[in-house]
Structures are given as structure tokens and as C-alpha cells.
Design an enzyme around this catalytic site. Sequence first.
Site, PDB file in Angstrom:
ATOM      1  N   LYS A 115      -6.520 -22.143 -33.293  1.00 11.18           N
ATOM      2  CA  LYS A 115      -6.735 -21.331 -32.105  1.00 11.18           C
ATOM      3  C   LYS A 115      -7.697 -22.065 -31.176  1.00 11.18           C
ATOM      4  CE  LYS A 115      -8.834 -17.473 -32.503  1.00 11.18           C
ATOM      5  NZ  LYS A 115      -9.167 -16.109 -32.952  1.00 11.18           N
TER       6      LYS A 115
ATOM      7  N   LYS B  41      -1.211 -28.942 -22.981  1.00 16.55           N
ATOM      8  CA  LYS B  41      -0.351 -27.755 -22.994  1.00 16.55           C
ATOM      9  C   LYS B  41      -0.181 -27.238 -21.568  1.00 16.55           C
ATOM     10  CE  LYS B  41       0.392 -23.522 -25.659  1.00 16.55           C
ATOM     11  NZ  LYS B  41      -0.107 -22.725 -26.801  1.00 16.55           N
TER      12      LYS B  41
ATOM     13  N   CYS C  84      -6.969 -22.485 -17.819  1.00 20.31           N
ATOM     14  CA  CYS C  84      -8.293 -21.876 -17.721  1.00 20.31           C
ATOM     15  C   CYS C  84      -8.840 -22.087 -16.316  1.00 20.31           C
ATOM     16  CB  CYS C  84      -9.255 -22.498 -18.735  1.00 20.31           C
ATOM     17  SG  CYS C  84      -8.713 -22.340 -20.443  1.00 20.31           S
TER      18      CYS C  84
END
Length: 304
Positions: free
Chosen positions: A46, A166, A131
Site C-alpha cells: 500500500k 502509476k 497526489c
Amino acid sequence: MKPDMTVNLAGLELRNPVMTASGTFGYGREFADYVDLEKIGAFVTKGLSLKPRPGNPTPRIVETPGGMLNAIGLQNVGIEAFIAEKVPFLARVNTPAIVNFFGSTPEEYAELAGRLDEIPQVAGLEVNISCPNVKQGGIVFGTDPACAGQVVAACRRATKKPLIVKLSPNVTDVVVMAQACADAGADALSLINTLTGMAIDLKSRKPVLANITGGLSGPAIKPVALRMVWQVSRAVQVPLIGIGGITSATDALEFILAGASAVQVGTASFITPSASQEIAQGMERWLEEHGVARVSDLVGALEC
């Protein structure tokens, strides 16, 4: 003779092309009683940050038709606790562990990449660029090619480990983003991250999620993910990891045909904890039944 399932992914030697997706498999140990980790290619932790994060208030998960919305808020233990509490388990596992990480500035990303570079039990890094950039008014790194390139370049200077970036699907042109990341030094690209969505409670007239919006994952996003993998595979030279709604060996093989060298299984692990292992075994059976000698022979073999 059994087919060759091995994959070389940006220097990572995988026994098969099936990985787990970040945020759906804990730090690996949580699923070790349900999955034989030596039956999958790799697992991704994670998302990790420099400091611990408590995540968003509840409710933060809701089921949707064909998937789920999550607004966990990148809850994690932080780098110090990760090193002290999670790394010892990684040393006992004979399967590559890839650490997903994120920051709020390019400098934070680089610092984390440097810290992770020093940990031999970490086989590779996956950069989450979905983000906000606090230095540029909160623009999400993964929606601006220049911002994404800055982050990837900073991480590239900080580590020699395989660097996977990603990609977010919440962009106008995913190919432009992919090219920017590849040009900045990414060894591989994983796509797609979740699509932004929301759910509404008609009775209360309020959003179901406390965060209002969340990330949509599961079978509902598979067609979008397949299209983006196919588009990006035609534009960049780095290997791709396909993500999005994979629940079966057939799904995984479709991503391989679209141009992915490997796949990640995410939401399916919440339903069936052993999904990644079962998908890997199912892929091997399919290759054997159809006389395909190597899974790598199918990469990008889509006939258009």
C-alpha cells in the site's frame, strides 16, 4: 511441456506476470495466510509516505454496480514504521516486493525514493503521482506532464532500483502523460489508477462517502483501462503493467494482448483473497490449452 510464464519487467525477474495492486494487499503479510506468495509474480505494498497518515474519516468505502468507490486517503504507517515493522517480513519472502509511495512535493518523493533505495528487501518502486502538488496550488502531479516529469526525474536521481510510475486515468490524454514519465526516466508504467467518482444517498440527500468523492475500481473500469493500455503501448517503449477490473485469467490475458507485459490484481482480492494466485494459474492453463509456448509471445499481439 508447460508454458514459460516468466517475465523480465524493467530488470525485475518475475515467475509470472501477475502482481497485486497497491492498496488492496496491505504490506503483503496480511494476505500471506490466504495466498501462496510464491505463486504470483510480485506484490505491491500500500502507498507509503514520509510521515504516518490516518486517512480519511468514514464512511470511506462503498459498493457500486460493477465495482467499488474508496476514499481511504492513503492511510499508512510512514517510512520509519515501515522499515522497523514491515521490512523484516519482506526478507522472508521469495517474491519481489514493490513499494508504492507518494509525496506532496518533488523533494518528498525524492527523499522517499532515496530511503527505499537503501533497503535491499525492496525489489522495485512504484510512484503514485495521483497526489496534489502543494507547491503549485494543489494541482495533481499526474494530470500535468511537466509536474509528473519533475517527480519522476527527482526519483530517478535518487534510486537505481526499477522505477515504475502509476498513471492516472483522470486526464485528457494519457499518452502525453506516459511519454512525459518515460522521458523523465521511468523504467515501466502501470495503468490505470482509479477513476474519480461519487455515490449519493437519496434518502439523506448527502454523499455516501465522507470525502464526497472517491476512486472507482473493479470490473466497471476495465474497458477504459484496456483502451488506455493499448493507446500507451503504441506510443512508448517502456514495459507496461495493466490494471483495472481484472477478475479472471481471461481479463489478464486481454491486457497482455493490449500491450501489457504484466498485470496487477486489485479489487478482486477483496472478494477472493487468493484471486491473484488463481488468475496466474488460470493464465498458465490457458496458454497450455492453446499451445502458446511463452506468455511473452502474447504481449501486444492484438490484431487490429
